[in-house]
Design a protein around this motif. Structure first.
Motif, PDB file in Angstrom:
ATOM      1  N   GLY A  73      13.815   9.802 -10.463  1.00  0.00           N
ATOM      2  CA  GLY A  73      13.933  10.321  -9.375  1.00  0.00           C
ATOM      3  C   GLY A  73      13.204  10.089  -8.441  1.00  0.00           C
ATOM      4  N   GLY A  74      12.706  11.575  -8.040  1.00  0.00           N
ATOM      5  CA  GLY A  74      11.172  11.293  -6.507  1.00  0.00           C
ATOM      6  C   GLY A  74      10.135  11.535  -7.321  1.00  0.00           C
ATOM      7  N   ASP A  75       9.896  10.835  -8.878  1.00  0.00           N
ATOM      8  CA  ASP A  75       8.334  10.326  -8.687  1.00  0.00           C
ATOM      9  C   ASP A  75       8.712   9.115  -8.272  1.00  0.00           C
ATOM     10  N   ARG A  76       9.458   8.418  -8.099  1.00  0.00           N
ATOM     11  CA  ARG A  76       9.235   7.145  -7.056  1.00  0.00           C
ATOM     12  C   ARG A  76       8.723   7.136  -6.147  1.00  0.00           C
ATOM     13  N   PHE A  77       8.413   8.442  -5.353  1.00  0.00           N
ATOM     14  CA  PHE A  77       8.057   8.775  -4.129  1.00  0.00           C
ATOM     15  C   PHE A  77       6.538   8.406  -4.210  1.00  0.00           C
ATOM     16  N   ARG A  78       6.111   9.683  -5.421  1.00  0.00           N
ATOM     17  CA  ARG A  78       5.120   9.370  -5.922  1.00  0.00           C
ATOM     18  C   ARG A  78       4.100   8.536  -5.944  1.00  0.00           C
ATOM     19  N   GLU A 133      15.224   0.718  -1.930  1.00  0.00           N
ATOM     20  CA  GLU A 133      14.406   1.797  -2.744  1.00  0.00           C
ATOM     21  C   GLU A 133      14.103   2.822  -1.557  1.00  0.00           C
ATOM     22  N   SER A 134      15.110   3.693  -1.061  1.00  0.00           N
ATOM     23  CA  SER A 134      15.792   4.184   0.069  1.00  0.00           C
ATOM     24  C   SER A 134      14.984   5.392  -0.065  1.00  0.00           C
ATOM     25  N   GLY A 135      14.054   5.896   0.945  1.00  0.00           N
ATOM     26  CA  GLY A 135      12.508   6.057   1.832  1.00  0.00           C
ATOM     27  C   GLY A 135      11.324   5.356   1.050  1.00  0.00           C
ATOM     28  N   ALA A 136      12.096   4.366   0.646  1.00  0.00           N
ATOM     29  CA  ALA A 136       9.741   3.927   0.438  1.00  0.00           C
ATOM     30  C   ALA A 136       9.678   3.694   1.464  1.00  0.00           C
ATOM     31  N   GLY A 137      10.303   3.173   2.440  1.00  0.00           N
ATOM     32  CA  GLY A 137       9.714   2.540   3.579  1.00  0.00           C
ATOM     33  C   GLY A 137       8.597   3.441   4.968  1.00  0.00           C
ATOM     34  N   ASN A 138       9.378   4.685   4.488  1.00  0.00           N
ATOM     35  CA  ASN A 138       9.157   5.575   5.050  1.00  0.00           C
ATOM     36  C   ASN A 138       7.675   6.178   5.086  1.00  0.00           C
ATOM     37  N   PHE A 186       7.889 -12.094  -8.378  1.00  0.00           N
ATOM     38  CA  PHE A 186       8.319 -11.076  -6.936  1.00  0.00           C
ATOM     39  C   PHE A 186       9.772 -11.683  -6.475  1.00  0.00           C
ATOM     40  N   ALA A 187      10.283 -12.791  -6.648  1.00  0.00           N
ATOM     41  CA  ALA A 187      11.395 -13.760  -6.272  1.00  0.00           C
ATOM     42  C   ALA A 187      12.344 -12.275  -7.124  1.00  0.00           C
ATOM     43  N   LYS A 188      12.008 -11.861  -8.151  1.00  0.00           N
ATOM     44  CA  LYS A 188      13.638 -11.633  -9.600  1.00  0.00           C
ATOM     45  C   LYS A 188      12.894  -9.669  -9.430  1.00  0.00           C
ATOM     46  N   ALA A 189      11.541  -9.539  -8.835  1.00  0.00           N
ATOM     47  CA  ALA A 189      11.800  -7.800  -8.034  1.00  0.00           C
ATOM     48  C   ALA A 189      12.850  -6.908  -8.050  1.00  0.00           C
ATOM     49  N   THR A 190      13.223  -5.538  -8.384  1.00  0.00           N
ATOM     50  CA  THR A 190      14.211  -5.195  -7.741  1.00  0.00           C
ATOM     51  C   THR A 190      14.392  -4.599  -6.455  1.00  0.00           C
ATOM     52  N   HIS A 191      13.055  -4.544  -6.296  1.00  0.00           N
ATOM     53  CA  HIS A 191      12.780  -3.828  -5.099  1.00  0.00           C
ATOM     54  C   HIS A 191      10.956  -4.579  -4.107  1.00  0.00           C
ATOM     55  N   ASN A 192      11.031  -5.530  -2.842  1.00  0.00           N
ATOM     56  CA  ASN A 192      10.713  -5.014  -1.988  1.00  0.00           C
ATOM     57  C   ASN A 192      10.110  -4.491  -0.980  1.00  0.00           C
ATOM     58  N   SER A 193      10.112  -2.577  -1.503  1.00  0.00           N
ATOM     59  CA  SER A 193       9.404  -2.262   0.069  1.00  0.00           C
ATOM     60  C   SER A 193       8.803  -2.572   1.060  1.00  0.00           C
ATOM     61  N   ARG A 245       8.690  -3.154  -6.607  1.00  0.00           N
ATOM     62  CA  ARG A 245       9.829  -2.698  -7.601  1.00  0.00           C
ATOM     63  C   ARG A 245      10.593  -3.312  -8.888  1.00  0.00           C
ATOM     64  N   TRP A 246       9.708  -3.153 -10.283  1.00  0.00           N
ATOM     65  CA  TRP A 246      10.466  -4.096 -11.010  1.00  0.00           C
ATOM     66  C   TRP A 246      10.777  -2.630 -11.781  1.00  0.00           C
ATOM     67  N   TYR A 247      12.634  -2.845 -11.947  1.00  0.00           N
ATOM     68  CA  TYR A 247      12.826  -1.377 -12.685  1.00  0.00           C
ATOM     69  C   TYR A 247      12.872  -1.298 -14.029  1.00  0.00           C
ATOM     70  N   GLY A 248      12.687  -0.579 -14.547  1.00  0.00           N
ATOM     71  CA  GLY A 248      13.055  -0.732 -16.147  1.00  0.00           C
ATOM     72  C   GLY A 248      14.124  -0.179 -16.979  1.00  0.00           C
ATOM     73  N   GLY A 249      15.037   0.155 -15.858  1.00  0.00           N
ATOM     74  CA  GLY A 249      16.518   1.048 -17.161  1.00  0.00           C
ATOM     75  C   GLY A 249      16.540   2.012 -16.430  1.00  0.00           C
ATOM     76  N   LYS A 250      15.672   3.614 -16.096  1.00  0.00           N
ATOM     77  CA  LYS A 250      15.587   4.502 -16.485  1.00  0.00           C
ATOM     78  C   LYS A 250      14.872   4.896 -14.547  1.00  0.00           C
ATOM     79  N   HIS A 251      16.478   6.173 -15.066  1.00  0.00           N
ATOM     80  CA  HIS A 251      15.604   6.591 -13.443  1.00  0.00           C
ATOM     81  C   HIS A 251      14.535   7.225 -12.949  1.00  0.00           C
TER      82      HIS A 251
END
Length: 117
Positions: free
Chosen positions: A97-102, A64-69, A41-48, A89-95
């Motif tokens: 987009g809007g799927d991240r909100f889902r 992770e812009s907008g995730a908190g909302n 968890f310390a190495k994760a890209t985002h902890n929103s 979220r642990w970033y996997g190398g590909k963006h």
């Protein structure tokens, strides 16, 4: 602390969700510190995270812009207060987009379902 690991994977990105009762911003910071004691968890890209207190909502997107909302909206809809929810979220190398909100919604839904089970 309840943690649900490997909620979903998409294009290399992996998601987990954690949470616990929480009554203040100081407790939220302590929760995050405890969560990040686990190396992965310390190495994760985002902890929103999001938390609704009697004094009002607080959140942190952690890059992770907008995730908190998204988290706050779901907590409000369910009437969950004094309870922090963290989507990791642990970033996997590909963006994504809007799927991240889902995906954030999917993670929070899994947590709320586990909480109410």
């Amino acid at each position: 602390m309840l943690t649900l690991d490997n909620i979903l994977t998409d294009r290399g990105s992996k998601y987990a969700v954690s949470g616990a009762p929480c009554g203040s911003e100081a407790e939220a910071k302590a929760f995050l510190k405890e969560l990040k004691r686990q190396k992965k968890f310390a190495k994760a890209t985002h902890n929103s995270w999001g938390l609704i207190l009697k004094s009002g909502p607080i959140k942190n997107d952690d890059g992770e812009s907008g995730a908190g909302n998204v988290i706050l909206r779901m907590l409000e809809r369910e009437g969950v207060t004094d309870h922090i929810v963290v989507v990791t979220r642990w970033y996997g190398g590909k963006h994504l987009g809007g799927d991240r909100f889902r995906h954030v919604q999917t993670a929070v839904r899994a947590y709320l379902d586990a909480l109410n089970a």
